[in-house]
Design a protein around this motif. Structure first.
Motif, short mmCIF file in Angstrom:
data_model
loop_
_atom_site.label_atom_id
_atom_site.label_comp_id
_atom_site.label_asym_id
_atom_site.label_seq_id
_atom_site.Cartn_x
_atom_site.Cartn_y
_atom_site.Cartn_z
N ALA A 201 24.61 40.04 42.55
CA ALA A 201 23.44 39.50 43.24
C ALA A 201 23.10 38.11 42.72
N ALA A 202 23.16 37.95 41.40
CA ALA A 202 22.86 36.65 40.81
C ALA A 202 23.89 35.60 41.22
N MET A 203 25.15 35.98 41.31
CA MET A 203 26.19 35.04 41.72
C MET A 203 25.98 34.58 43.15
N GLN A 204 25.57 35.49 44.01
CA GLN A 204 25.39 35.13 45.41
C GLN A 204 24.14 34.28 45.62
N ARG A 205 23.11 34.52 44.85
CA ARG A 205 21.82 33.87 45.08
C ARG A 205 21.60 32.64 44.20
N SER A 206 22.30 32.56 43.09
CA SER A 206 22.08 31.46 42.17
C SER A 206 22.88 30.23 42.57
N ILE B 17 33.28 35.95 37.35
CA ILE B 17 33.81 36.99 36.47
C ILE B 17 35.22 36.59 36.06
N ILE B 18 35.55 36.84 34.78
CA ILE B 18 36.88 36.48 34.28
C ILE B 18 37.67 37.69 33.79
N TYR B 19 37.00 38.85 33.60
CA TYR B 19 37.72 40.01 33.09
C TYR B 19 36.92 41.28 33.37
N GLN B 20 37.60 42.30 33.88
CA GLN B 20 36.95 43.60 34.06
C GLN B 20 37.10 44.39 32.76
N TYR C 246 39.66 52.20 31.86
CA TYR C 246 40.13 50.84 31.57
C TYR C 246 41.37 50.49 32.38
N ASP C 247 41.35 49.31 32.97
CA ASP C 247 42.51 48.79 33.70
C ASP C 247 43.33 47.92 32.75
N PRO C 248 44.56 48.29 32.44
CA PRO C 248 45.37 47.48 31.52
C PRO C 248 45.59 46.05 32.01
N GLN C 249 45.39 45.81 33.32
CA GLN C 249 45.57 44.47 33.88
C GLN C 249 44.26 43.70 33.99
N GLY C 250 43.18 44.23 33.45
CA GLY C 250 41.92 43.49 33.43
C GLY C 250 41.22 43.37 34.77
N GLY C 251 41.59 44.24 35.70
CA GLY C 251 40.91 44.24 36.99
C GLY C 251 41.60 43.38 38.03
N GLY C 252 41.43 42.08 37.90
CA GLY C 252 42.07 41.16 38.82
C GLY C 252 41.58 41.28 40.25
N ARG C 253 42.45 40.89 41.19
CA ARG C 253 42.05 40.82 42.60
C ARG C 253 41.74 42.19 43.20
N LYS C 254 42.45 43.20 42.74
CA LYS C 254 42.17 44.55 43.23
C LYS C 254 40.75 44.97 42.88
N ALA C 255 40.35 44.70 41.65
CA ALA C 255 38.99 45.04 41.22
C ALA C 255 37.97 44.19 41.97
N ALA C 256 38.29 42.92 42.17
CA ALA C 256 37.35 42.03 42.86
C ALA C 256 37.07 42.54 44.27
N ALA D 147 34.35 42.18 54.08
CA ALA D 147 35.57 41.55 54.59
C ALA D 147 35.41 40.05 54.77
N SER D 148 34.17 39.59 54.92
CA SER D 148 33.92 38.17 55.14
C SER D 148 33.64 37.42 53.84
N LEU D 149 33.50 38.15 52.75
CA LEU D 149 33.22 37.53 51.46
C LEU D 149 34.52 37.12 50.78
N ASP D 150 34.49 36.01 50.08
CA ASP D 150 35.68 35.47 49.41
C ASP D 150 35.64 35.85 47.94
N ILE D 151 36.65 36.57 47.45
CA ILE D 151 36.65 36.98 46.05
C ILE D 151 36.64 35.78 45.11
N GLU D 152 37.15 34.63 45.56
CA GLU D 152 37.15 33.43 44.72
C GLU D 152 35.74 32.90 44.47
#
Length: 334
Positions: A90-95, A101-104, A279-289, A307-312
């Motif tokens: 919420a903070a990322m979208q509104r701020s 995020i860099i790591y799950q 725990y995800d050994p790959q740190g989440g990444g795009r799948k988690a995003a 579907a319209s939101l960009d994970i980047e």
């Protein structure tokens, strides 16, 4: 928190509860200021092992424990801290701040646990529930339960730390809460005649993640790469052998100074967590995003069609891709 009741913990400390620092022998960048969303506990042992590995690679850091996730998020938004714990969608979208995020750190694997008065999620309609923090992972689970089950919880109260919520249940101060895997197992082992875990739908989104301001990340690229690489190596080793955390925990560090009863359970805790897929050994990444966007939209913390939101707009993948080589693999599988 694992060892601090809400009344004394929050009332006495008023948000900022504990701070410590450490410096690598060959520091290469300015000190990374980390905002924890809870005090050191068994759940954070793997994170502190990763910090020790990063320190050995020359990372300077200091950490501060805040009373809950919301305060940790605000500390990063204000520039008081550099890296925070939480899922601040919420903070990322509104701020206006470019928070990413860099790591799950962990997946959102939690369980509704109640007294034996309740048998299904539907029985919780109108009933009060005890959660971790306002706007945090358990709050989002409660929101999605309401949406999927067509119910509305009664009053929501907040006590950080699954272990503290176990204490509240056993003491008769609450009848329903949401617990992590280890504490769900604990309360059912100790008092299964009084409590049960209600049937729950599958959840794949992030519970805890590390996030920072993108401008700060890019200005401190080398330090962030060291940090994320240390996390990735720790999570990969943890997946292969959960006992690595107990073996690498510094006896003089914040985890090593916890009570012996906690330290003695580290192997069991991490074995159960790995088996449960925490725990995800790959740190989440795009799948988690992608899973996060779907989950936190349903939870009411993000607006719009997932579907319209960009994970980047919510994740910055470069450090994780460097650490795991996951970028090319993930893109090829899409």
């Amino acid at each position: 928190m694992r060892h601090y009741p809400k009344a004394s913990f929050l009332g006495a400390m008023a948000g900022l509860v504990l701070a410590a620092s450490t410096t690598g022998a060959t520091a290469q960048t300015d000190t990374i200021r980390i905002a924890l969303a809870e005090t050191p506990s068994a759940e954070l042992a793997a994170f502190f092992v990763a910090l020790d590995r990063a320190k050995a690679q020359g990372l300077d850091y200091e950490w501060t424990a805040f009373a809950d996730e919301e305060l940790a998020i605000q500390a990063v938004l204000s520039g008081q801290m550099d890296v925070g714990f939480g899922t601040p969608y919420a903070a990322m979208q509104r701020s206006r701040a470019p928070i990413r995020i860099i790591y799950q750190l962990s997946r959102l694997i939690f369980f509704p646990v109640t007294t034996n008065t309740y048998e299904t999620l539907a029985d919780l309609d109108g009933e009060p529930i005890l959660l971790h923090s306002r706007g945090g992972g358990t709050d989002s689970i409660a929101n999605v339960i309401e949406e999927r089950e067509g119910l509305t919880f009664g009053e929501r109260s907040y006590v950080p730390g699954s272990a503290n919520r176990v204490v509240a249940l056993i003491a008769g101060q609450a009848d329903a809460t949401i617990l992590d895997l280890a504490n769900k197992n604990r309360i059912l082992d100790e008092a299964g005649d009084r409590f049960r875990a209600l049937p729950m739908f599958e959840v794949n989104a992030s519970d805890e993640a590390l996030f920072a301001n993108l401008d700060w990340i890019e200005a401190n690229e080398e330090a962030v790469d060291i940090f994320v690489a240390a996390l990735a190596s720790t999570w990969a080793d943890l997946a292969a052998d959960p006992t690595i955390i107990g073996r690498e925990t510094d006896p003089d560090g914040p985890i090593g100074r916890l009570p012996e009863a906690v330290l003695g359970d580290l192997d069991t805790f991490y074995a159960e967590a790995v088996e449960g897929g925490l725990y995800d050994p790959q740190g989440g990444g795009r799948k988690a995003a992608e899973a996060d966007l779907e989950w936190y939209t349903a939870a009411g913390q993000l607006e719009g069609d997932p579907a319209s939101l960009d994970i980047e707009d919510f994740w910055y993948f470069a450090p994780l891709d460097k650490a795991t080589g996951g970028g090319a693999t993930e893109k090829a599988s899409q």
